[in-house]
Write an enzyme that holds these catalytic residues in place. Sequence first.
Site, PDB file in Angstrom:
ATOM      1  N   ASP A 160       1.440  -0.087  -4.967  1.00 39.28           N
ATOM      2  CA  ASP A 160       0.203   0.038  -5.749  1.00 39.28           C
ATOM      3  C   ASP A 160       0.033   1.418  -6.378  1.00 39.28           C
ATOM      4  O   ASP A 160      -0.438   1.536  -7.508  1.00 39.28           O
ATOM      5  CB  ASP A 160      -1.042  -0.375  -4.936  1.00 39.28           C
ATOM      6  CG  ASP A 160      -1.311   0.479  -3.705  1.00 39.28           C
ATOM      7  OD1 ASP A 160      -0.450   1.298  -3.326  1.00 39.28           O
ATOM      8  OD2 ASP A 160      -2.399   0.311  -3.112  1.00 39.28           O
ATOM      9  N   HIS A 161       0.439   2.473  -5.670  1.00 42.26           N
ATOM     10  CA  HIS A 161       0.276   3.851  -6.172  1.00 42.26           C
ATOM     11  C   HIS A 161       0.981   4.782  -5.203  1.00 42.26           C
ATOM     12  O   HIS A 161       1.466   4.343  -4.162  1.00 42.26           O
ATOM     13  CB  HIS A 161      -1.207   4.229  -6.297  1.00 42.26           C
ATOM     14  CG  HIS A 161      -2.001   3.949  -5.055  1.00 42.26           C
ATOM     15  ND1 HIS A 161      -1.902   4.726  -3.928  1.00 42.26           N
ATOM     16  CD2 HIS A 161      -2.847   2.946  -4.742  1.00 42.26           C
ATOM     17  CE1 HIS A 161      -2.683   4.225  -2.987  1.00 42.26           C
ATOM     18  NE2 HIS A 161      -3.267   3.130  -3.438  1.00 42.26           N
ATOM     19  N   THR A 191      -5.840   1.601  -5.538  1.00 43.75           N
ATOM     20  CA  THR A 191      -5.463   0.181  -5.437  1.00 43.75           C
ATOM     21  C   THR A 191      -6.170  -0.651  -6.509  1.00 43.75           C
ATOM     22  O   THR A 191      -5.561  -1.528  -7.124  1.00 43.75           O
ATOM     23  CB  THR A 191      -5.830  -0.419  -4.065  1.00 43.75           C
ATOM     24  OG1 THR A 191      -5.350   0.426  -3.039  1.00 43.75           O
ATOM     25  CG2 THR A 191      -5.236  -1.810  -3.890  1.00 43.75           C
ATOM     26  N   GLU A 202       0.806  -1.210   0.000  1.00 40.91           N
ATOM     27  CA  GLU A 202       0.000   0.000   0.000  1.00 40.91           C
ATOM     28  C   GLU A 202       0.852   1.279   0.000  1.00 40.91           C
ATOM     29  O   GLU A 202       1.740   1.445   0.847  1.00 40.91           O
ATOM     30  CB  GLU A 202      -0.940  -0.017   1.230  1.00 40.91           C
ATOM     31  CG  GLU A 202      -1.850   1.184   1.372  1.00 40.91           C
ATOM     32  CD  GLU A 202      -2.774   1.390   0.187  1.00 40.91           C
ATOM     33  OE1 GLU A 202      -3.365   0.412  -0.300  1.00 40.91           O
ATOM     34  OE2 GLU A 202      -2.908   2.542  -0.262  1.00 40.91           O
ATOM     35  N   HIS A 212      -1.648   3.212   4.750  1.00 34.75           N
ATOM     36  CA  HIS A 212      -2.675   3.942   4.003  1.00 34.75           C
ATOM     37  C   HIS A 212      -2.924   5.273   4.691  1.00 34.75           C
ATOM     38  O   HIS A 212      -2.893   5.348   5.917  1.00 34.75           O
ATOM     39  CB  HIS A 212      -3.974   3.108   3.978  1.00 34.75           C
ATOM     40  CG  HIS A 212      -4.995   3.599   2.987  1.00 34.75           C
ATOM     41  ND1 HIS A 212      -5.677   4.780   3.132  1.00 34.75           N
ATOM     42  CD2 HIS A 212      -5.434   3.056   1.820  1.00 34.75           C
ATOM     43  CE1 HIS A 212      -6.491   4.947   2.115  1.00 34.75           C
ATOM     44  NE2 HIS A 212      -6.365   3.923   1.289  1.00 34.75           N
TER      45      HIS A 212
HETATM   46  C1  GP9 Z   1      -8.881  -0.843   0.521  1.00 32.93           C
HETATM   47  C2  GP9 Z   1      -7.442  -0.725   0.171  1.00 32.93           C
HETATM   48  C3  GP9 Z   1      -7.076   0.707  -0.027  1.00 32.93           C
HETATM   49  O1  GP9 Z   1      -9.361  -2.132   0.561  1.00 32.93           O
HETATM   50  O2  GP9 Z   1      -7.107  -1.529  -0.904  1.00 32.93           O
HETATM   51  O3  GP9 Z   1      -7.601   1.233  -1.188  1.00 32.93           O
HETATM   52  P1  GP9 Z   1      -7.057   2.585  -1.799  1.00 32.93           P
HETATM   53  O4  GP9 Z   1      -7.720   3.726  -1.069  1.00 32.93           O
HETATM   54  O5  GP9 Z   1      -5.581   2.635  -1.603  1.00 32.93           O
HETATM   55  O6  GP9 Z   1      -7.438   2.531  -3.222  1.00 32.93           O
HETATM   56 MN    MN Z   2      -3.893   1.569  -2.167  1.00 30.11          MN
END
Ligand code: GP9
Ligand code: MN
Length: 403
Positions: free
Chosen positions: A254-255, A80, A38, A195
């Site tokens: 992921d980003h 994500t 994340e 996150h």
């Molecule tokens: C939520 C997690 C976070 O299940 O994958 O999502 P995001 O806000 O990073 O897209």
């Molecule tokens: Mn994410």
Amino acid sequence: SSSDIVEVRNYTMSNFKKPDSDLYGIAQDKNIILISMESIQSFVINNQVDGEEITPFLNSLINDSYYFENFYHQTSQGKTSDSEFIIANSLFGKNSGAVFFTHSGNEYEALPEILKKEGYYTSVMHANNKSFWNRDLMYEAFGYDYFFDIDSYEVTEENSVGWGLKDADFFEQSIAHLKLQPEPFYTKFITLTNHFPFELYEEDQLINELETNSRTLNQYVTTVRYMDHAIEVFFERLKAEGLYENSIFVLYGDHYGISDYHNRAMSQFLEKDEITPFDSVQLQRVPMYIHIPGHRNHETLQTVAGQIDVRPTILHLLGIENRNKIQFGTDLLSPYRNSYVVLRDGSFVTDTHVFTKDKCYLKSTGEEVDITDCEPFSQKAKLDLYYSDKVIYGDLLRFDLEE
Ligand code: GP9
Ligand code: MN
């Protein structure tokens, strides 16, 4: 229409790159463990806070992996879920909105579905509600066997922080699920603790916060450090359970976690005068590892690449032909690949140049140069996004019938 698919396939097939013959098929029948990390960005790798590494485990893993220094996330508003979409399909997400919400009814030929046909058990482990990002529907479209969602985990107040189950508890509880899966399996883990707003209990804080003017960035380094530790322990546990040796690992960010809104703090931390549009593009790099236990030829690679390239890479490592597939990436390990990535906003990067917001920069220095210097790749960048969008909006893969 069905003639559009022919046009798209001609385009993607002309961009296909042959694999490295020494690597083709080396992961055959091994378990594949993906870890979607994340919000991690490459600027934390080999960086420090008060003399302490932010990612000691991920730093050491570089020596024992194919590590990609110029690997970019290509996500947009779907965050994500966009990364999941790109990696499963080697198609781009949407320019705005989230393809997970708008096009879960499409026909796909996603990686889980392909691997299932090869005898793999396919799953996702992620301690959130199954309908978040519409995952329950989209995972079905991708052909996953099972989604270990929040109901597969024991989540209490003590083992949760921020968005939910802490990464360390998530990985530990996942071991039991992993052990019950038939092998070989293809399983994706999606972490959560790093996150926004990057909250952590004091007992989990392993390094100091930064002291910039952004509380977000200050806390971010501590949750990254925590995630790094959680992944390290997970590796140890997999070794102890005998699940390590027979698996290959793909770890990626992921980003971004820190938006341009925090540029002033970022420039303080990175000791730069300012964050230019060129720097902003470079900050979209996320760590990417392919770790093959026992493999001797691991190296750090400079090739410019992105999430779109993951699927053809995995397919080649497994020895699965994919020349005819509709996909927009190329095998990261192919010696024939062009060093190139296009981001969802149309920015693109090559070995030598960065194009963003209608300006062209030298990649080595960030110096702005004449726009014509970026032109050799601008047509390809436009066509990649154009044809990929065509596939999604026209649901073209429904015409892509098995020969
Ligand atoms: C939520 C997690 C976070 O299940 O994958 O999502 P995001 O806000 O990073 O897209
Ligand atoms: Mn994410």
